[in-house]
Design a protein around this motif. Structure first.
Motif, PDB file in Angstrom:
ATOM      1  N   TYR A 238       0.823  -1.212   0.000  1.00  0.00           N
ATOM      2  CA  TYR A 238       0.000   0.000   0.000  1.00  0.00           C
ATOM      3  C   TYR A 238       0.861   1.268   0.000  1.00  0.00           C
ATOM      4  O   TYR A 238       0.709   2.139  -0.848  1.00  0.00           O
ATOM      5  CB  TYR A 238      -0.925  -0.001   1.222  1.00  0.00           C
ATOM      6  CG  TYR A 238      -1.721   1.275   1.372  1.00  0.00           C
ATOM      7  CD1 TYR A 238      -2.827   1.515   0.570  1.00  0.00           C
ATOM      8  CD2 TYR A 238      -1.337   2.253   2.292  1.00  0.00           C
ATOM      9  CE1 TYR A 238      -3.543   2.699   0.686  1.00  0.00           C
ATOM     10  CE2 TYR A 238      -2.049   3.434   2.416  1.00  0.00           C
ATOM     11  CZ  TYR A 238      -3.152   3.652   1.614  1.00  0.00           C
ATOM     12  OH  TYR A 238      -3.850   4.816   1.724  1.00  0.00           O
TER      13      TYR A 238
ATOM     14  N   PHE B 272      -7.645  -5.354  -3.354  1.00  0.00           N
ATOM     15  CA  PHE B 272      -7.437  -6.536  -2.514  1.00  0.00           C
ATOM     16  C   PHE B 272      -8.668  -7.440  -2.563  1.00  0.00           C
ATOM     17  O   PHE B 272      -8.554  -8.653  -2.746  1.00  0.00           O
ATOM     18  CB  PHE B 272      -7.138  -6.117  -1.064  1.00  0.00           C
ATOM     19  CG  PHE B 272      -7.090  -7.271  -0.106  1.00  0.00           C
ATOM     20  CD1 PHE B 272      -6.000  -8.123  -0.067  1.00  0.00           C
ATOM     21  CD2 PHE B 272      -8.151  -7.520   0.758  1.00  0.00           C
ATOM     22  CE1 PHE B 272      -5.956  -9.195   0.804  1.00  0.00           C
ATOM     23  CE2 PHE B 272      -8.114  -8.593   1.639  1.00  0.00           C
ATOM     24  CZ  PHE B 272      -7.013  -9.435   1.665  1.00  0.00           C
TER      25      PHE B 272
ATOM     26  N   MET C 245      -0.574  -8.382   1.842  1.00  0.00           N
ATOM     27  CA  MET C 245      -1.337  -7.268   2.415  1.00  0.00           C
ATOM     28  C   MET C 245      -1.416  -7.361   3.939  1.00  0.00           C
ATOM     29  O   MET C 245      -1.452  -6.340   4.617  1.00  0.00           O
ATOM     30  CB  MET C 245      -2.744  -7.193   1.821  1.00  0.00           C
ATOM     31  CG  MET C 245      -2.762  -6.613   0.426  1.00  0.00           C
ATOM     32  SD  MET C 245      -2.155  -4.911   0.398  1.00  0.00           S
ATOM     33  CE  MET C 245      -1.881  -4.704  -1.338  1.00  0.00           C
TER      34      MET C 245
END
Length: 198
Positions: free
Chosen positions: A25, A59, A109
């Motif tokens: 991110y 995602f 993630m």
């Protein structure tokens, strides 16, 4: 049929999902997004409130696609115990599949968002819960159909199996060696056969 705006939104998400997954991110900049999509900053923010909303959408799309592939693979059998074996069968080929995505989205993630983005991290936690709950439901179905031992703690086993899978994915990607996944799936198959199967 999708509207032009919906098609643009879908295009943006599909294009940037592998970038977010690979770079994380924080390391994915707006210029990375505009360069990949060929769209202006205004076009991106005309479809998404901010980078965080886009990262969550990316995602979610990646994970839905992955879970759909696992579910489709499980349709090869109606037996609960066989469906557990089909999970390990799917993950034997996961290294090649996840490399196309830029790595395992849940692992990438989960690690990246933990200290960077709490809303995205909550989506990762939700996804892991969902996967573990699905495995627990499968074990419960197997208990009801007399394929799996009645005294098995379904939730505990689901967590154990998924922990082993994620650990093997981490080692496979880190060491660039698929044998970690292959050997761990063999070990899980042995557990299913010896500890779960009635």
């Amino acid at each position: 049929m999708l509207t032009k705006a919906e098609k643009t939104t879908e295009f943006i998400v599909q294009t940037v999902a592998p970038i977010f997954n690979k770079n994380g991110y924080a390391a994915t900049s707006l210029s990375d997004i505009t360069k990949a999509t060929g769209l202006t900053k205004g076009a991106i923010y005309g479809n998404f409130k901010n980078k965080e909303e886009l990262a969550i959408a990316a995602f979610t799309m990646t994970v839905k696609s992955m879970l759909r592939r696992i579910t489709d693979h499980q349709t090869l059998s109606n037996s609960s115990i066989e469906k557990l074996f089909l999970i390990t069968d799917f993950y034997r080929n996961y290294y090649n599949y996840s490399q196309e995505l830029g790595g395992c989205p849940i692992l990438n993630m989960g690690v990246d968002a933990k200290h960077q983005n709490s809303p995205l991290f909550k989506y990762v936690q939700y996804t892991i819960d969902k996967i573990q709950n699905n495995v627990a439901l499968l074990i419960n179905e197997g208990k009801q159909s007399k394929e799996i031992k009645q005294d098995i703690d379904s939730v505990l086993y689901a967590k154990r199996l998924y922990t082993m899978i994620i650990g093997a994915i981490f080692m496979t990607h880190t060491m660039e060696d698929n044998s970690y996944l292959l050997q761990t799936m063999d070990q899980i198959d042995t557990m299913i056969q010896n500890e779960l199967k009635l």
